[in-house]
Design a protein around this motif. Structure first.
Motif, mmCIF file in Angstrom:
data_model
loop_
_atom_site.group_PDB
_atom_site.id
_atom_site.type_symbol
_atom_site.label_atom_id
_atom_site.label_comp_id
_atom_site.label_asym_id
_atom_site.label_seq_id
_atom_site.Cartn_x
_atom_site.Cartn_y
_atom_site.Cartn_z
ATOM 1 N N ARG A 1 0.837 -1.193 0.000
ATOM 2 C CA ARG A 1 0.000 0.000 0.000
ATOM 3 C C ARG A 1 0.874 1.245 0.000
ATOM 4 N NH1 ARG A 1 -3.002 -2.497 4.544
ATOM 5 N NH2 ARG A 1 -4.982 -3.333 3.788
ATOM 6 N N PHE A 2 0.294 2.338 -0.446
ATOM 7 C CA PHE A 2 0.928 3.638 -0.259
ATOM 8 C C PHE A 2 0.399 4.222 1.049
ATOM 9 C CE2 PHE A 2 2.189 3.221 -4.596
ATOM 10 C CZ PHE A 2 3.328 4.012 -4.718
ATOM 11 N N GLN A 3 1.311 4.550 1.953
ATOM 12 C CA GLN A 3 0.932 5.124 3.236
ATOM 13 C C GLN A 3 1.314 6.600 3.267
ATOM 14 O OE1 GLN A 3 3.182 2.713 6.020
ATOM 15 N NE2 GLN A 3 4.888 4.160 6.050
ATOM 16 N N LYS A 4 0.675 7.321 4.139
ATOM 17 C CA LYS A 4 0.920 8.756 4.232
ATOM 18 C C LYS A 4 2.347 9.028 4.670
ATOM 19 C CE LYS A 4 -3.910 9.655 5.369
ATOM 20 N NZ LYS A 4 -4.861 10.116 6.416
ATOM 21 N N GLY A 5 2.953 10.060 4.060
ATOM 22 C CA GLY A 5 4.304 10.437 4.419
ATOM 23 C C GLY A 5 4.389 10.888 5.871
ATOM 24 N N ILE A 6 5.575 10.767 6.450
ATOM 25 C CA ILE A 6 5.772 11.061 7.873
ATOM 26 C C ILE A 6 6.447 12.427 8.014
ATOM 27 C CG2 ILE A 6 6.861 10.284 9.998
ATOM 28 C CD1 ILE A 6 6.826 7.447 8.819
ATOM 29 N N PRO A 7 5.806 13.372 8.707
ATOM 30 C CA PRO A 7 6.416 14.701 8.872
ATOM 31 C C PRO A 7 7.615 14.652 9.799
ATOM 32 C CG PRO A 7 4.424 14.520 10.207
ATOM 33 C CD PRO A 7 4.502 13.259 9.372
ATOM 34 N N ASN A 8 8.591 15.514 9.532
ATOM 35 C CA ASN A 8 9.782 15.512 10.370
ATOM 36 C C ASN A 8 9.904 16.781 11.211
ATOM 37 O OD1 ASN A 8 10.632 17.497 8.621
ATOM 38 N ND2 ASN A 8 12.476 16.430 7.937
ATOM 39 N N SER A 9 8.833 17.560 11.246
ATOM 40 C CA SER A 9 8.876 18.779 12.059
ATOM 41 C C SER A 9 7.462 19.174 12.435
ATOM 42 C CB SER A 9 9.550 19.924 11.284
ATOM 43 O OG SER A 9 8.705 20.365 10.232
ATOM 44 N N SER A 10 7.376 20.120 13.358
ATOM 45 C CA SER A 10 6.070 20.652 13.766
ATOM 46 C C SER A 10 5.795 21.972 13.066
ATOM 47 C CB SER A 10 6.035 20.841 15.286
ATOM 48 O OG SER A 10 7.087 21.709 15.691
ATOM 49 N N SER A 11 6.392 22.163 11.899
ATOM 50 C CA SER A 11 6.240 23.402 11.146
ATOM 51 C C SER A 11 4.779 23.650 10.797
ATOM 52 C CB SER A 11 7.079 23.328 9.865
ATOM 53 O OG SER A 11 6.735 24.368 8.976
ATOM 54 N N SER A 12 4.397 24.899 10.747
ATOM 55 C CA SER A 12 3.038 25.259 10.347
ATOM 56 C C SER A 12 2.786 24.948 8.879
ATOM 57 C CB SER A 12 2.784 26.747 10.603
ATOM 58 O OG SER A 12 3.717 27.550 9.888
ATOM 59 N N ASP A 13 3.855 24.629 8.144
ATOM 60 C CA ASP A 13 3.711 24.280 6.730
ATOM 61 C C ASP A 13 3.277 22.833 6.546
ATOM 62 O OD1 ASP A 13 4.448 26.771 5.734
ATOM 63 O OD2 ASP A 13 6.577 26.294 5.871
ATOM 64 N N VAL A 14 3.323 22.032 7.606
ATOM 65 C CA VAL A 14 3.019 20.606 7.496
ATOM 66 C C VAL A 14 1.916 20.241 8.474
ATOM 67 C CG1 VAL A 14 3.935 18.267 7.713
ATOM 68 C CG2 VAL A 14 5.370 20.072 6.783
ATOM 69 N N ASN A 15 0.944 19.508 7.990
ATOM 70 C CA ASN A 15 -0.122 18.968 8.830
ATOM 71 C C ASN A 15 -0.280 17.496 8.481
ATOM 72 O OD1 ASN A 15 -2.326 18.479 10.448
ATOM 73 N ND2 ASN A 15 -3.783 19.544 9.118
ATOM 74 N N GLY A 16 0.370 16.630 9.268
ATOM 75 C CA GLY A 16 0.374 15.218 8.899
ATOM 76 C C GLY A 16 1.187 15.014 7.627
ATOM 77 N N ASN A 17 0.555 14.431 6.607
ATOM 78 C CA ASN A 17 1.248 14.223 5.334
ATOM 79 C C ASN A 17 0.967 15.339 4.346
ATOM 80 O OD1 ASN A 17 -1.502 13.456 4.769
ATOM 81 N ND2 ASN A 17 -0.753 12.403 2.941
ATOM 82 N N VAL A 18 0.326 16.432 4.818
ATOM 83 C CA VAL A 18 -0.094 17.524 3.934
ATOM 84 C C VAL A 18 0.901 18.671 4.021
ATOM 85 C CG1 VAL A 18 -1.931 19.142 3.353
ATOM 86 C CG2 VAL A 18 -2.503 16.883 4.265
ATOM 87 N N LEU A 19 1.406 19.087 2.864
ATOM 88 C CA LEU A 19 2.267 20.254 2.765
ATOM 89 C C LEU A 19 1.385 21.421 2.323
ATOM 90 C CD1 LEU A 19 5.174 21.426 2.807
ATOM 91 C CD2 LEU A 19 5.372 20.758 0.406
ATOM 92 N N SER A 20 0.989 22.267 3.291
ATOM 93 C CA SER A 20 0.035 23.330 2.994
ATOM 94 C C SER A 20 0.694 24.683 2.770
ATOM 95 C CB SER A 20 -0.994 23.443 4.121
ATOM 96 O OG SER A 20 -0.351 23.582 5.374
ATOM 97 N N LEU A 21 1.949 24.856 3.209
ATOM 98 C CA LEU A 21 2.736 26.060 2.973
ATOM 99 C C LEU A 21 1.986 27.309 3.432
ATOM 100 C CD1 LEU A 21 4.242 25.100 -0.492
ATOM 101 C CD2 LEU A 21 5.349 25.031 1.729
#
Length: 541
Positions: free
Chosen positions: A226-246
């Motif tokens: 399966r394809f699983q959600k990517g794992i974030p490596n920071s608590s940046s406001s640009d990342v929410n789980g596997n979502v890069l919202s910038l």
């Protein structure tokens, strides 16, 4: 100029394709799909050459559809061409077979349905492809389907389940743009509202609702296919789980998520967008490793950075940020080359049979472990050699590693003999066709021949679309909480099963919510689905 100008009495469409090295191109030429190779003639001039066999029959009338055809070569050798015909809602793959005497381009596998498709990708070797569906639809959530080519059956086989957005909803535009790494194991998928996917979004009327966009990353997990959600490596406001919202782009009222490109090694992402406030387009570059552990593939992603050190690979490794920062390796007294989280475990009299403890640097757990070489695997050293290839998957290092052939291939899902689309661990193969009906997925499915013929599909009175092995189970007062019984076609087991919501999974409705995330994998629908977080993460291990 490289080679001659290619002319046409009808005109060549801009919907062409070129290989990564620029030596082969495909264009629609005089209503034909032609392949040109860059070669040198007898005078030493570089020219584009088309031979009679370098022609593809797409199976459509190009005089009508040529402007709505998109093509892409695999980047390795240009032997496979992905061909998407928008009006017919199908994607095809063509293969140039040099072994045939005719050396012709022929279709590889079946047509792949891709309604409202906008993007598609193919791996460098041409063995994996990804296509979007409903990315431009306002009536359905977007999704991405990944397929692997099965050469035995000449079929494209779906990998896992359809990939949907973590916030999937009708008209979410998920899949408007996708990019795949060269090896086909990393995906970036963009989302944007269908109302904002063409130039009308520049109008002031649409400005407010279109200043958004996002990208989601996914890694391929070979163990679960399966394809699983990517794992974030920071608590940046640009990342929410596997979502890069910038967040910066959102706050500046920019539109993004429409178009982007990624390097073949999945390290660099280029994003294009439109700044509504300043009325200009832009391109920005990002290092994906700044946001995600792009090469971290684990069974339970939620364990990364959860505050508890999971002191075993692949969690406590550099590519996973040493368990997302939860682990802190320290040198062992008298052996500065041995870095572990619990130095007192070295030489305590018990063999801790996983790296870094059972490694050369740590003198094989301070002498507590006695690894032996496994015959047939030159770089495989384990304490219990008999576990390699014994028919059971020992799912931990060093057994389930590439050096040990993934536990002598015991941990590699394989096709069951006679059922090429039935992919199971070797230890489960004997259940198919053993005269006992295993009446749940994946055994009792079409791909596994309804458990190798052990199960039947009988019609149920009152439910014309319901076919089950035990029709008397439907409406007997007991909830049979697996498909096809607990499915819409069977009236959710004839009314015996309720659907209750699960906290933390807004789109997950199951009969027993307490089974989600209870530590045991309920490997059946709806529990082991993306909507329910693959049983709350229990089925990712």
């Amino acid at each position: 100029q490289l080679g001659q100008t290619i002319t046409s009495d009808y005109g060549a469409t801009l919907n062409g394709a070129m290989t990564a090295d620029g030596s082969r191109l495909c264009i629609i030429h005089s209503l034909d799909v032609l392949i040109y190779d860059l070669q040198s003639n007898s005078k030493g001039d570089t020219i584009w050459v088309n031979r009679d066999h370098n022609k593809i029959d797409p199976g459509i009338d190009l005089s009508i559809y040529s402007a709505r055809v998109r093509m892409k070569f695999n980047s390795m050798d240009g032997s496979r061409l992905l061909f998407n015909i928008e009006p017919t809602a199908v994607t095809k793959v063509f293969h140039y077979d040099t072994k045939q005497t005719t050396k012709s381009w022929t279709q590889l596998g079946q047509n792949i349905k891709s309604p409202y498709s906008e993007s598609f990708e193919i791996s460098a070797d041409g063995s994996r492809l990804a296509v979007t569906s409903n990315a431009t639809s306002i009536d359905a959530p977007g999704e991405v389907n990944v397929f692997d080519y099965n050469s035995e059956t000449n079929e494209w086989v779906l990998v896992g389940m359809s990939i949907k957005s973590s916030s999937s909803s009708i008209g979410d535009g998920f899949g408007f743009s996708i990019n795949m790494s060269s090896d086909g194991n990393f995906l970036v998928i963009g989302s944007n509202s269908p109302k904002c996917q063409s130039y009308p979004y520049l109008n002031a009327f649409n400005t407010r609702e279109c200043t958004s966009g996002s990208m989601e990353v996914f890694n391929y997990h070979s163990g679960s296919r399966r394809f699983q959600k990517g794992i974030p490596n920071s608590s940046s406001s640009d990342v929410n789980g596997n979502v890069l919202s910038l967040a910066q782009l959102v706050s500046s009222r920019s539109i993004f998520g429409l178009h982007f490109t990624m390097s073949g090694d999945s390290s660099v992402l280029s994003i294009s967008g439109y700044d509504v406030q300043d009325e200009n387009a832009f391109v920005q570059m990002y290092n994906l490793d700044d946001f995600f552990y792009t090469n971290c593939i684990v069974d339970v992603p939620d364990w990364i950075g959860n505050g508890i050190c999971n002191d075993s690979p692949p969690y406590n490794t550099e590519r996973c940020g040493f368990d997302g920062g939860d682990c802190d390796r320290k040198p062992v007294e008298g052996n500065s080359a041995c870095l572990v989280d619990w130095p007192d475990l070295i030489g305590d009299g018990s063999c801790h049979d996983f790296p870094p403890y059972n490694s050369e640097a740590c003198e094989y757990d301070g002498g507590d472990c006695d690894p032996k070489k496994v015959e047939g695997y030159a770089d495989c050293f384990v304490v219990d050699t008999e576990e390699i290839g014994d028919g059971s998957c020992w799912d931990y290092a060093p057994y389930n590693t590439e050096a040990c052939g993934f536990d002598g291939e015991d941990c590699v899902p394989k096709s069951v003999e006679g059922y090429p689309n039935c992919i199971l661990l070797q230890e489960s193969h004997e259940w198919i066709g053993n005269n006992v009906c295993f009446d749940w997925p994946p055994y009792n499915t079409e791909g596994c021949g309804l458990d190798g013929g052990d199960c039947n599909r009988n019609p149920v009175e009152g439910y014309p679309e319901c076919f089950v092995h035990y029709e008397s189970f439907i409406g007997n007062g007991f909830c049979h909480d697996w498909p096809p019984y607990n499915g819409e076609e069977c009236g959710f087991d004839g009314g015996d099963c309720d659907r209750r919501s699960v906290e933390g999974y807004p789109n997950c409705l199951v009969h027993e919510p307490d089974r989600i995330g209870d530590g045991n994998c309920d490997d059946l629908s709806p529990y082991n689905t993306e909507h329910c977080g693959f049983d709350g993460g229990d089925c990712l291990s």
